[in-house]
Scaffold this active site. Structure first.
Site, PDB file in Angstrom:
ATOM      1  N   THR A   1       0.803  -1.161  -0.281  1.00  0.00           N
ATOM      2  CA  THR A   1       0.034  -0.214   0.017  1.00  0.00           C
ATOM      3  C   THR A   1       0.793   1.322  -0.111  1.00  0.00           C
ATOM      4  O   THR A   1       0.680   2.027  -0.788  1.00  0.00           O
ATOM      5  CB  THR A   1      -1.041   0.016   1.174  1.00  0.00           C
TER       6      THR A   1
ATOM      7  N   THR B   1       5.323  11.060   7.830  1.00  0.00           N
ATOM      8  CA  THR B   1       5.471  11.046   9.287  1.00  0.00           C
ATOM      9  C   THR B   1       6.920  11.471   9.593  1.00  0.00           C
ATOM     10  O   THR B   1       7.786  11.298   8.643  1.00  0.00           O
ATOM     11  CB  THR B   1       5.399   9.573   9.512  1.00  0.00           C
ATOM     12  N   ASP B   2       7.049  11.845  10.829  1.00  0.00           N
ATOM     13  CA  ASP B   2       8.498  11.920  11.425  1.00  0.00           C
ATOM     14  C   ASP B   2       9.442  10.865  11.556  1.00  0.00           C
ATOM     15  O   ASP B   2      10.592  10.903  11.787  1.00  0.00           O
ATOM     16  CB  ASP B   2       8.356  13.095  12.393  1.00  0.00           C
ATOM     17  N   GLU B   3       8.771   9.719  11.445  1.00  0.00           N
ATOM     18  CA  GLU B   3       9.323   8.545  11.784  1.00  0.00           C
ATOM     19  C   GLU B   3      10.411   8.218  10.778  1.00  0.00           C
ATOM     20  O   GLU B   3      11.326   7.258  10.826  1.00  0.00           O
ATOM     21  CB  GLU B   3       8.295   7.375  11.830  1.00  0.00           C
TER      22      GLU B   3
ATOM     23  N   TYR C   1       7.384   0.033   8.540  1.00  0.00           N
ATOM     24  CA  TYR C   1       6.338   1.073   8.532  1.00  0.00           C
ATOM     25  C   TYR C   1       7.150   2.336   7.766  1.00  0.00           C
ATOM     26  O   TYR C   1       6.969   2.844   6.861  1.00  0.00           O
ATOM     27  CB  TYR C   1       5.703   1.274   9.883  1.00  0.00           C
TER      28      TYR C   1
ATOM     29  N   ALA D   1       9.841   2.567   7.076  1.00  0.00           N
ATOM     30  CA  ALA D   1      10.946   2.400   5.716  1.00  0.00           C
ATOM     31  C   ALA D   1      10.016   2.488   4.498  1.00  0.00           C
ATOM     32  O   ALA D   1      10.185   3.318   3.439  1.00  0.00           O
ATOM     33  CB  ALA D   1      11.639   1.235   5.732  1.00  0.00           C
TER      34      ALA D   1
ATOM     35  N   LYS E   1       7.150   4.130   4.295  1.00  0.00           N
ATOM     36  CA  LYS E   1       6.708   5.549   4.353  1.00  0.00           C
ATOM     37  C   LYS E   1       7.823   6.582   3.434  1.00  0.00           C
ATOM     38  O   LYS E   1       7.696   7.385   2.838  1.00  0.00           O
ATOM     39  CB  LYS E   1       6.373   6.440   5.529  1.00  0.00           C
TER      40      LYS E   1
ATOM     41  N   PRO F   1      10.979  -4.297  18.852  1.00  0.00           N
ATOM     42  CA  PRO F   1      12.197  -4.376  18.429  1.00  0.00           C
ATOM     43  C   PRO F   1      12.472  -3.124  17.507  1.00  0.00           C
ATOM     44  O   PRO F   1      11.336  -2.669  16.959  1.00  0.00           O
ATOM     45  CB  PRO F   1      12.215  -5.523  17.626  1.00  0.00           C
TER      46      PRO F   1
HETATM   47  P1  NAD Z   1      -5.193   5.003   9.539  1.00  0.00           P
HETATM   48  O1  NAD Z   1      -4.484   3.670   9.700  1.00  0.00           O
HETATM   49  O2  NAD Z   1      -6.046   5.469  10.638  1.00  0.00           O
HETATM   50  O3  NAD Z   1      -6.035   5.126   8.255  1.00  0.00           O
HETATM   51  C1  NAD Z   1      -5.578   4.666   7.137  1.00  0.00           C
HETATM   52  C2  NAD Z   1      -6.706   4.774   5.938  1.00  0.00           C
HETATM   53  O4  NAD Z   1      -6.128   4.050   4.662  1.00  0.00           O
HETATM   54  C3  NAD Z   1      -7.820   3.661   6.512  1.00  0.00           C
HETATM   55  O5  NAD Z   1      -9.019   4.159   6.111  1.00  0.00           O
HETATM   56  C4  NAD Z   1      -7.597   2.643   5.529  1.00  0.00           C
HETATM   57  O6  NAD Z   1      -8.873   1.850   5.016  1.00  0.00           O
HETATM   58  C5  NAD Z   1      -7.113   3.381   4.387  1.00  0.00           C
HETATM   59  N1  NAD Z   1      -6.246   2.346   3.319  1.00  0.00           N
HETATM   60  C6  NAD Z   1      -5.439   1.580   3.822  1.00  0.00           C
HETATM   61  N2  NAD Z   1      -4.823   0.598   2.668  1.00  0.00           N
HETATM   62  C7  NAD Z   1      -5.364   1.338   1.485  1.00  0.00           C
HETATM   63  C8  NAD Z   1      -5.273   0.874   0.120  1.00  0.00           C
HETATM   64  N3  NAD Z   1      -4.588   0.207  -0.405  1.00  0.00           N
HETATM   65  N4  NAD Z   1      -6.318   1.653  -0.593  1.00  0.00           N
HETATM   66  C9  NAD Z   1      -6.780   2.819  -0.153  1.00  0.00           C
HETATM   67  N5  NAD Z   1      -7.253   2.958   1.179  1.00  0.00           N
HETATM   68  C10 NAD Z   1      -6.202   2.387   2.207  1.00  0.00           C
HETATM   69  O7  NAD Z   1      -4.047   6.132   9.422  1.00  0.00           O
HETATM   70  P2  NAD Z   1      -3.861   7.495  10.045  1.00  0.00           P
HETATM   71  O8  NAD Z   1      -3.411   7.437  11.344  1.00  0.00           O
HETATM   72  O9  NAD Z   1      -5.288   8.158   9.732  1.00  0.00           O
HETATM   73  O10 NAD Z   1      -2.677   7.961   9.119  1.00  0.00           O
HETATM   74  C11 NAD Z   1      -3.025   8.806   7.669  1.00  0.00           C
HETATM   75  C12 NAD Z   1      -1.643   9.054   6.966  1.00  0.00           C
HETATM   76  O11 NAD Z   1      -1.064  10.153   7.759  1.00  0.00           O
HETATM   77  C13 NAD Z   1      -0.979   7.967   6.888  1.00  0.00           C
HETATM   78  O12 NAD Z   1      -0.120   8.149   5.688  1.00  0.00           O
HETATM   79  C14 NAD Z   1       0.275   8.085   7.976  1.00  0.00           C
HETATM   80  O13 NAD Z   1       1.616   7.509   7.546  1.00  0.00           O
HETATM   81  C15 NAD Z   1       0.254   9.486   8.140  1.00  0.00           C
HETATM   82  N6  NAD Z   1       0.463   9.916   9.559  1.00  0.00           N
HETATM   83  C16 NAD Z   1       0.035   9.384  10.481  1.00  0.00           C
HETATM   84  C17 NAD Z   1       0.480   9.924  11.992  1.00  0.00           C
HETATM   85  C18 NAD Z   1      -0.264   9.460  13.250  1.00  0.00           C
HETATM   86  O14 NAD Z   1       0.224   9.738  14.353  1.00  0.00           O
HETATM   87  N7  NAD Z   1      -1.470   8.624  13.062  1.00  0.00           N
HETATM   88  C19 NAD Z   1       1.465  10.862  11.915  1.00  0.00           C
HETATM   89  C20 NAD Z   1       2.140  11.274  11.009  1.00  0.00           C
HETATM   90  C21 NAD Z   1       1.649  10.728   9.638  1.00  0.00           C
HETATM   91  P1  TYD Z   2       2.244   4.089  18.613  1.00  0.00           P
HETATM   92  O1  TYD Z   2       0.681   4.830  19.348  1.00  0.00           O
HETATM   93  O2  TYD Z   2       2.221   2.914  18.118  1.00  0.00           O
HETATM   94  O3  TYD Z   2       3.028   5.364  17.637  1.00  0.00           O
HETATM   95  P2  TYD Z   2       4.492   5.308  17.067  1.00  0.00           P
HETATM   96  O4  TYD Z   2       5.070   4.076  17.311  1.00  0.00           O
HETATM   97  O5  TYD Z   2       4.087   5.313  15.415  1.00  0.00           O
HETATM   98  O6  TYD Z   2       4.920   6.504  17.754  1.00  0.00           O
HETATM   99  O7  TYD Z   2       3.179   4.169  19.805  1.00  0.00           O
HETATM  100  C1  TYD Z   2       3.555   5.564  20.672  1.00  0.00           C
HETATM  101  C2  TYD Z   2       4.594   4.903  21.693  1.00  0.00           C
HETATM  102  O8  TYD Z   2       3.969   4.262  22.712  1.00  0.00           O
HETATM  103  C3  TYD Z   2       5.545   4.264  21.302  1.00  0.00           C
HETATM  104  O9  TYD Z   2       6.985   4.409  21.837  1.00  0.00           O
HETATM  105  C4  TYD Z   2       5.337   2.679  21.491  1.00  0.00           C
HETATM  106  C5  TYD Z   2       4.628   2.927  22.815  1.00  0.00           C
HETATM  107  N1  TYD Z   2       3.700   2.014  23.043  1.00  0.00           N
HETATM  108  C6  TYD Z   2       3.569   1.496  24.244  1.00  0.00           C
HETATM  109  O10 TYD Z   2       4.373   1.565  25.283  1.00  0.00           O
HETATM  110  N2  TYD Z   2       2.690   0.528  24.537  1.00  0.00           N
HETATM  111  C7  TYD Z   2       1.585  -0.020  23.657  1.00  0.00           C
HETATM  112  O11 TYD Z   2       0.647  -0.836  23.921  1.00  0.00           O
HETATM  113  C8  TYD Z   2       1.559   0.898  22.247  1.00  0.00           C
HETATM  114  C9  TYD Z   2       0.903   0.535  21.244  1.00  0.00           C
HETATM  115  C10 TYD Z   2       2.687   1.745  22.141  1.00  0.00           C
END
Ligand code: NAD
Ligand code: TYD
Length: 359
Positions: free
Chosen positions: A106, A137-139, A162, A164, A166, A295
């Site tokens: 995806t 993402t900042d990741e 994830y 990588a 992105k 990990p």
């Molecule tokens: P999410 O997992 O809640 O939503 C992802 C959406 O994409 C879902 O509705 C899913 O059905 C859809 N989707 C997945 N695969 C698909 C495909 N092949 N075709 C069409 N739709 C598909 O994610 P989110 O947290 O809302 O993140 C949205 C974007 O923002 C992502 O690109 C993520 O990398 C980026 N982002 C997220 C965060 C965060 O903290 N959540 C931070 C920075 C950037």
């Molecule tokens: P997460 O919400 O998965 O976001 P990201 O890994 O993208 O930053 O996790 C946020 C932080 O919380 C991350 O350092 C991992 C930690 N974490 C836990 O300690 N326990 C948990 O059950 C989850 C889901 C995350």
């Protein structure tokens, strides 16, 4: 009557995408939103229940996959979009560790297909005004030590499948701008939180476990640091970038709200204990369990958002405690939404991810 601007949003049934559509429909009356989502486990039509096309004629939904190049090309040809906000992705780090393939499919292949469809529409229609906002993402920058910030020139150094995948999609997006001139910006944002976040991520998982008096699993020593941004602030930044961001540029977006995970969990326990009227003897902090670390767990993320602030005048409007309080109240008043998203597949995931973590 002036015609509406056609905007494609991918992943609009997910957490940030659904908040974005709600915000955009409210604040941009001239936009008509075409929401394309595959409705994976993370995509949920209930996230958009108040925006169904009968209630909002400026919102159209397509159940489709961004990997389906043929569908995309037909859609772009038919609608001729003026902008694309690309949210669709596999987004959870722990899932990417256990099941990485969908992330490559995806995030990399799907983004490629979307770029191809965008480019072919843009070229065939004579290169009109258009912008592709690639949301990332900042990741992708990897892990920071105790000091310093990610800027737009920090080298990429992703740690998880994830991040990588992105990173790969960010590079592809920029290449379509450099090589073919496709008008495009990339945004790299810190951790979001707020309404409609799927309860596999830290904040909603902890809120629900506290409400239900279940264990609160803390990875490693709990001192990993994330920078937290309220989702509506992210949506506002994306609209600023779409309207005035410079093509080919990256904009970092962050909340200037760095917290250790354990501090976030303590705050959630305290705020929820107050709301649920739990006395000192029933403190939810007693539910905290230190479990085996993730990990490749990045230690610290922190964003320097100076560029978007100085160029586009954006700054977050919500402090962390304010945003967290609103988020807690949202979950407490939307337990029907919670019950609906926690299907059998959700329970299988919780078992798969947490069963082997007990130390
Ligand atoms: P999410 O997992 O809640 O939503 C992802 C959406 O994409 C879902 O509705 C899913 O059905 C859809 N989707 C997945 N695969 C698909 C495909 N092949 N075709 C069409 N739709 C598909 O994610 P989110 O947290 O809302 O993140 C949205 C974007 O923002 C992502 O690109 C993520 O990398 C980026 N982002 C997220 C965060 C965060 O903290 N959540 C931070 C920075 C950037
Ligand atoms: P997460 O919400 O998965 O976001 P990201 O890994 O993208 O930053 O996790 C946020 C932080 O919380 C991350 O350092 C991992 C930690 N974490 C836990 O300690 N326990 C948990 O059950 C989850 C889901 C995350």
């Amino acid at each position: 009557m002036k015609s509406l601007k056609k905007i494609l949003v991918t992943g609009g049934a997910g957490f940030i995408g659904s908040n974005f559509i709600r915000h955009a429909l409210q604040t941009r009356p001239e936009w008509e939103i075409y929401n394309l989502d595959a409705l994976t486990y993370a995509g949920n039509p209930n996230n958009l229940a108040d925006l169904s096309p009968d209630q909002n004629p400026r919102h159209h939904f397509f159940h489709a996959d961004i990997r389906d190049g043929k569908f995309l090309k037909n859609l772009f040809q038919k609608e001729s979009f003026e902008g694309v906000f690309h949210f669709a992705a596999e987004s959870h780090v722990d899932r990417s560790i256990l099941e990485p393939e969908a992330f490559v499919e995806t995030n990399v292949l799907g983004t490629f297909r979307l770029l191809e469809a965008s480019l072919s529409q843009w070229e065939q229609t004579g290169r009109p005004k258009f912008k592709f906002v690639h949301i990332s993402t900042d990741e992708v920058y990897g892990s920071l030590g105790p000091v310093g910030y990610f800027t737009e020139t920090t080298p990429y150094d992703p740690s998880s499948p994830y991040s990588a995948s992105k990173a790969g999609s960010d590079h592809l997006a920029k290449a379509y701008c450099k090589t073919y001139g496709l008008p495009l910006v990339v945004t790299n944002c810190s951790n979001n939180y707020g309404p409609y976040q799927f309860p596999e991520k830290l904040i909603p998982l902890m809120i629900l476990n506290i409400i239900e008096k279940k264990p609160l699993p803390v990875y490693g020593d709990g001192k990993n640091i994330r920078d937290w941004l309220y989702v509506v602030d992210h949506c506002e930044a994306l609209i600023r970038v779409f309207e005035d961001g410079r093509n080919g540029e990256t904009y970092n977006i962050g909340g200037s709200a760095e917290y250790e995970n354990i501090a976030v969990i303590h705050l959630l326990c305290e705020l929820l204990d107050k709301r649920l009227q739990r006395g000192p003897g029933e403190s939810s902090k007693n539910l905290i369990r230190m479990v085996k670390d993730r990990p490749g767990h990045d230690r610290r993320y922190a964003i320097d958002a100076g560029k978007i602030k100085s160029e586009l005048g954006w700054a977050p409007r919500h402090g962390f405690e304010d945003g967290i309080s609103q988020t807690i109240d949202w979950y407490l008043t939307h337990m029907a939404w919670v019950h609906a998203v926690r299907s059998g597949r959700y329970r299988e995931w919780i078992e798969k991810n947490y069963d082997k973590r007990d130390q």
